[in-house]
Write an enzyme that holds these catalytic residues in place. Structure first.
Site, mmCIF file in Angstrom:
data_model
loop_
_atom_site.group_PDB
_atom_site.id
_atom_site.type_symbol
_atom_site.label_atom_id
_atom_site.label_comp_id
_atom_site.label_asym_id
_atom_site.label_seq_id
_atom_site.Cartn_x
_atom_site.Cartn_y
_atom_site.Cartn_z
ATOM 1 N N ARG A 10 0.780 -1.321 0.120
ATOM 2 C CA ARG A 10 0.064 0.052 0.394
ATOM 3 C C ARG A 10 0.890 1.249 -0.397
ATOM 4 N NH1 ARG A 10 0.895 2.481 4.624
ATOM 5 N NH2 ARG A 10 0.980 1.206 6.620
ATOM 6 N N GLY A 37 -6.920 0.345 2.510
ATOM 7 C CA GLY A 37 -7.719 1.130 3.071
ATOM 8 C C GLY A 37 -7.966 2.317 4.022
ATOM 9 N N CYS A 47 2.398 7.375 9.749
ATOM 10 C CA CYS A 47 3.156 7.388 8.556
ATOM 11 C C CYS A 47 3.970 8.861 7.823
ATOM 12 C CB CYS A 47 1.457 8.683 8.212
ATOM 13 S SG CYS A 47 0.688 7.071 8.490
#
Length: 230
Positions: free
Chosen positions: A83, A165, A183
């Site tokens: 991802r 997601g 992140c």
């Protein structure tokens, strides 16, 4: 011709790695639906709450060996996933939602999909009472309440089929985020619905508001389905 309903597959409290395996089966089913004879796409949204703490990283690369050992020492598992985004945390008290959608069938671009997924999370937060939740643009993709990130968004798309997601902090132990730069965004913090509302908000409390928001944003009907098998 309208697209068929999206299947909601609820796994409940489940190890993160198991949720990834079910996601793979959903992706395979969506791809197989394109083959002969012609069939409508099989789309799903997979819902899960991680049973154990895990630090997962995306396509920006794995942590250095010393960093990985430090995270293991904190008591968490490690997982490399396909991802976008760098390292983040998944664990109990967090709603994971993995939409497996056919963007070609929906006439949707990947950027538009990410924006809609972010909108789903914003609407979910507001439905449960966090009215100042807002989405942001890259590199701050996700949903924020002030300077606190309440929902991370990271997706993969292969042959127009989406996977991964969002991860929405409901009653997550926020101390796990102190071990990483969430992140990859320096100077940011994590928050949760429980922290913002001053009351305990479980994944179960948020599931129905999430599905209502998902139906609105993606203009679909959601029906519950059993977990797909190999």
């Amino acid at each position: 011709m309208p697209l068929p309903a999206v299947r909601a597959v609820s796994l409940g409290l489940r190890p993160y790695e198991e949720a990834l395996r079910v996601q793979r089966r959903c992706v395979d089913a969506a791809r197989a639906a394109r083959g002969p004879p012609p069939r409508p796409p099989t789309e799903s949204v997979l819902l899960s709450e991680p049973a154990r703490p895990v630090y997962a990283w995306g396509l920006r690369g794995a942590p250095a060996e010393r960093e990985a050992e430090r995270l293991r020492a904190a008591g968490a598992g490690l997982a490399a996933v396909r991802r976008g985004g760098s390292v983040t945390f998944h664990g109990p008290g967090q709603l994971l939602a993995f939409p497996v959608l056919d963007l070609r069938a929906r006439g949707m671009q990947l950027r538009g999909f990410v924006e809609r997924l972010q909108d789903v999370a914003v609407r979910t937060c507001r439905r449960v009472g966090v009215m100042n939740a807002n989405g942001r643009s890259p590199p701050y993709t996700g949903v924020w309440v002030g300077d606190g990130k309440v929902c991370a968004v990271g997706v993969h798309c292969g042959n127009h089929i989406t996977s991964h997601g969002l991860a929405l902090n409901c009653c997550t132990d926020l101390s796990w985020f102190e071990h990483i730069v969430p992140c990859g965004l320096e100077g940011t913090t994590a928050t949760s619905l429980s922290h913002e509302l001053g009351r305990h908000v479980t994944v179960e409390d948020v599931t129905e508001p999430f599905l209502e928001s998902f139906q609105e944003v993606f203009d679909c009907t959601v029906v519950f389905s059993e977990e797909p098998r190999d």
